[in-house]
Design an enzyme around this catalytic site. Structure first.
Site, mmCIF file in Angstrom:
data_model
loop_
_atom_site.group_PDB
_atom_site.id
_atom_site.type_symbol
_atom_site.label_atom_id
_atom_site.label_comp_id
_atom_site.label_asym_id
_atom_site.label_seq_id
_atom_site.Cartn_x
_atom_site.Cartn_y
_atom_site.Cartn_z
ATOM 1 N N ILE A 15 0.924 -1.062 0.029
ATOM 2 C CA ILE A 15 -0.073 -0.029 -0.070
ATOM 3 C C ILE A 15 0.922 1.321 -0.030
ATOM 4 O O ILE A 15 0.469 2.463 -0.591
ATOM 5 C CB ILE A 15 -1.026 0.020 1.067
ATOM 6 C CG1 ILE A 15 -2.105 1.120 0.840
ATOM 7 C CG2 ILE A 15 -0.469 0.007 2.447
ATOM 8 C CD1 ILE A 15 -2.791 0.848 -0.309
ATOM 9 N N SER A 37 11.996 0.969 6.720
ATOM 10 C CA SER A 37 11.509 -0.503 6.335
ATOM 11 C C SER A 37 12.607 -1.316 6.505
ATOM 12 O O SER A 37 13.717 -1.241 6.188
ATOM 13 C CB SER A 37 10.932 -0.469 4.800
ATOM 14 O OG SER A 37 9.851 -1.446 4.643
ATOM 15 N N ARG A 38 12.237 -2.549 6.965
ATOM 16 C CA ARG A 38 13.235 -3.732 7.250
ATOM 17 C C ARG A 38 13.678 -4.377 5.789
ATOM 18 O O ARG A 38 14.928 -4.442 5.687
ATOM 19 C CB ARG A 38 12.662 -4.742 8.309
ATOM 20 C CG ARG A 38 12.581 -4.318 9.451
ATOM 21 C CD ARG A 38 11.605 -5.227 10.088
ATOM 22 N NE ARG A 38 10.380 -5.671 9.409
ATOM 23 C CZ ARG A 38 9.823 -6.559 9.698
ATOM 24 N NH1 ARG A 38 9.772 -7.222 10.614
ATOM 25 N NH2 ARG A 38 8.749 -6.857 8.674
ATOM 26 N N LYS A 91 -5.529 1.596 7.802
ATOM 27 C CA LYS A 91 -6.647 0.910 8.407
ATOM 28 C C LYS A 91 -6.169 -0.594 8.378
ATOM 29 O O LYS A 91 -5.472 -0.779 7.739
ATOM 30 C CB LYS A 91 -7.910 1.064 7.414
ATOM 31 C CG LYS A 91 -7.721 0.786 6.128
ATOM 32 C CD LYS A 91 -7.483 -0.592 5.219
ATOM 33 C CE LYS A 91 -7.995 -1.688 5.841
ATOM 34 N NZ LYS A 91 -7.997 -2.990 5.143
ATOM 35 N N ASP A 169 -10.040 -7.995 6.809
ATOM 36 C CA ASP A 169 -9.043 -6.742 6.354
ATOM 37 C C ASP A 169 -9.764 -5.999 5.190
ATOM 38 O O ASP A 169 -9.620 -4.840 5.138
ATOM 39 C CB ASP A 169 -7.759 -7.468 5.973
ATOM 40 C CG ASP A 169 -6.945 -6.285 5.471
ATOM 41 O OD1 ASP A 169 -6.254 -5.764 6.238
ATOM 42 O OD2 ASP A 169 -6.668 -6.189 4.290
HETATM 43 P P1 NAP Z 1 2.325 -5.524 3.199
HETATM 44 O O1 NAP Z 1 2.774 -5.097 1.998
HETATM 45 O O2 NAP Z 1 2.435 -7.111 3.684
HETATM 46 O O3 NAP Z 1 3.030 -4.845 4.422
HETATM 47 C C1 NAP Z 1 3.580 -3.498 4.532
HETATM 48 C C2 NAP Z 1 4.881 -3.387 5.183
HETATM 49 O O4 NAP Z 1 4.831 -3.677 6.449
HETATM 50 C C3 NAP Z 1 5.872 -4.718 4.516
HETATM 51 O O5 NAP Z 1 6.522 -4.340 3.261
HETATM 52 C C4 NAP Z 1 6.983 -4.678 5.804
HETATM 53 O O6 NAP Z 1 7.921 -3.926 5.659
HETATM 54 C C5 NAP Z 1 6.314 -4.342 7.008
HETATM 55 N N1 NAP Z 1 5.768 -5.552 7.518
HETATM 56 C C6 NAP Z 1 5.006 -6.550 7.204
HETATM 57 N N2 NAP Z 1 4.945 -7.409 8.036
HETATM 58 C C7 NAP Z 1 5.471 -6.846 9.201
HETATM 59 C C8 NAP Z 1 5.519 -7.368 10.770
HETATM 60 N N3 NAP Z 1 5.073 -8.482 10.995
HETATM 61 N N4 NAP Z 1 6.063 -6.535 11.731
HETATM 62 C C9 NAP Z 1 6.568 -5.332 11.158
HETATM 63 N N5 NAP Z 1 6.546 -4.790 9.994
HETATM 64 C C10 NAP Z 1 5.929 -5.722 8.828
HETATM 65 O O7 NAP Z 1 0.943 -5.019 3.582
HETATM 66 P P2 NAP Z 1 0.150 -3.936 2.851
HETATM 67 O O8 NAP Z 1 -0.842 -4.612 1.847
HETATM 68 O O9 NAP Z 1 0.753 -2.783 2.417
HETATM 69 O O10 NAP Z 1 -0.861 -3.447 3.974
HETATM 70 C C11 NAP Z 1 -0.351 -2.889 5.026
HETATM 71 C C12 NAP Z 1 -1.720 -2.339 5.585
HETATM 72 O O11 NAP Z 1 -2.370 -1.355 4.685
HETATM 73 C C13 NAP Z 1 -2.659 -3.155 6.276
HETATM 74 O O12 NAP Z 1 -3.077 -2.638 7.414
HETATM 75 C C14 NAP Z 1 -3.749 -3.062 5.346
HETATM 76 O O13 NAP Z 1 -5.098 -3.550 5.736
HETATM 77 C C15 NAP Z 1 -3.659 -1.775 4.883
HETATM 78 N N6 NAP Z 1 -4.131 -1.636 3.386
HETATM 79 C C16 NAP Z 1 -3.715 -2.296 2.357
HETATM 80 C C17 NAP Z 1 -4.113 -2.212 1.033
HETATM 81 C C18 NAP Z 1 -3.552 -2.890 -0.225
HETATM 82 O O14 NAP Z 1 -4.400 -2.810 -1.231
HETATM 83 N N7 NAP Z 1 -2.747 -4.008 0.180
HETATM 84 C C19 NAP Z 1 -5.181 -1.222 0.823
HETATM 85 C C20 NAP Z 1 -5.452 -0.423 2.065
HETATM 86 C C21 NAP Z 1 -4.945 -0.573 3.095
HETATM 87 P P3 NAP Z 1 9.456 -4.215 6.036
HETATM 88 O O15 NAP Z 1 9.525 -5.953 6.388
HETATM 89 O O16 NAP Z 1 10.380 -3.528 5.004
HETATM 90 O O17 NAP Z 1 9.592 -3.625 7.455
#
Ligand code: NAP
Length: 308
Positions: A15, A37-38, A91, A169
């Site tokens: 996101i 970011s890690r 969110k 989610d």
């Molecule tokens: P994601 O790509 O899986 O995670 C985002 C980043 O968070 C990862 O690149 C990672 O960065 C870090 N991360 C992942 N797991 C972690 C953990 N256990 N502890 C600490 N850091 C962690 O997820 P995303 O889809 O972007 O979603 C993130 C948030 O945005 C969620 O709450 C989701 O509901 C919301 N969201 C997502 C979307 C969508 O389309 N995907 C849309 C609207 C809102 P590092 O490992 O580099 O630190």
């Protein structure tokens, strides 16, 4: 507050790349100072592994956007608030209700803005739907939020773990719209279908009502292939309103309504800037309350194991 707002972003994943970075990069209200970011990273700005490292390295940061999964957000949000930064939460705002309450109180005491964002509320059909419904008596509501988890969440393990919320989610996006356009309602029953090898539901059937006894039914399902469905249908004494495509399209009695183009995240960042300017916070827990109630009140049914 200097202008533009000096912001850092934490959690450079899906996101952050799809929405946050493009919007911050084009909004006159913000300058992106650094990312933390890690595994992810970004060219052109300092990269840190963690928020504390970013805080130590960037003394003049004013705000952060937190884009990690909900289970990882509290510690980062609290550290940012205590450092005097304004905080934008993706969110859902946390993995529990109580932790978000603590963040709200911490932000109030520290005099910074906390924004619990609900991006679907900024879809173009949502405000016109609210306006049309506010003058009408509602008879029933049905919500269908059905999508293919393999397409939208490939390899995301956090979403299946406790606190990841599973199909809630995306489903919480429907709840964020419903709590915005409908009078207050509450859960009367729910069934959660949980894959036998996972902690979080792949599907949910939710029954709600309100003080007038209006039936409100929601189905969330992550097993839908083919066309995807993100619809809210509201029957009133005066006709039928359908918000579809997650709020991007609106029909009233079958007639398409003209809407502005989608700009949900630009709307969120404009709102965050306005909150910072006015010294206010915006933390609405209602969508998360309904999700939590479903876990509290719902029956759990074990279904076939899920593998990516
Ligand atoms: P994601 O790509 O899986 O995670 C985002 C980043 O968070 C990862 O690149 C990672 O960065 C870090 N991360 C992942 N797991 C972690 C953990 N256990 N502890 C600490 N850091 C962690 O997820 P995303 O889809 O972007 O979603 C993130 C948030 O945005 C969620 O709450 C989701 O509901 C919301 N969201 C997502 C979307 C969508 O389309 N995907 C849309 C609207 C809102 P590092 O490992 O580099 O630190």
């Amino acid at each position: 507050m200097t202008h533009p707002i000096r912001i850092g972003l934490v959690g450079v994943g899906k996101i952050a790349r799809d929405q946050h970075l493009p919007v911050i990069g084009t909004s006159p209200d913000y300058t992106l100072v650094a990312v933390a970011s890690r595994h992810g990273g970004l060219d052109g700005v300092p990269n840190y592994r963690t928020l504390p490292e970013m805080l130590a390295g960037e003394g003049d940061l004013q705000a952060v956007g937190l884009c990690q999964p909900p289970q990882a957000r509290f510690a980062a949000a609290l550290a940012a608030i205590e450092a005097g930064l304004h905080v934008f939460l993706e969110k859902p705002p946390g993995a529990t209700l109580a932790e978000v309450g603590i963040l709200s109180e911490a932000a109030r005491r520290r005099g910074v803005s906390l924004f619990a964002s609900w991006h679907s509320r900024f879809a173009p059909g949502v405000e016109p739907a609210l306006q049309w419904l506010s003058a009408r008596r509602i008879r029933s509501v049905s919500i269908a939020w059905m999508e293919d988890v393999r397409h939208w969440h490939p390899g995301q393990d956090w979403i299946w773990e406790s606190g990841g919320m599973g199909v809630f989610d995306p489903g919480i996006n429907a709840l964020s719209i419903a709590t915005h356009i409908l009078p207050p309602f509450f859960l009367t029953g729910a069934t959660l279908e949980v894959p036998e090898n996972r902690q979080a539901p792949i599907a949910a059937d939710l029954r709600f009502t309100d003080s007038a006894g209006t039936p409100i039914h929601a189905v969330f399902d992550w097993r839908q292939t083919g066309p995807q469905t993100w619809d809210i249908r509201v029957e009133t004494e005066d006709g039928t309103l359908v918000l579809s495509r997650g709020g991007a399209a609106l029909t009233i009695d079958g007639r398409d309504q003209t809407l502005p183009p989608e700009a949900d995240y630009r709307g969120l960042y404009d709102r965050f800037a306005a909150l910072i300017r006015s010294g206010a916070s915006d933390v609405d827990l209602n969508p998360l309350i309904h999700a939590a109630d479903a876990f509290l009140r719902g029956e759990r049914r074990s279904v076939a194991a899920f593998t990516d």
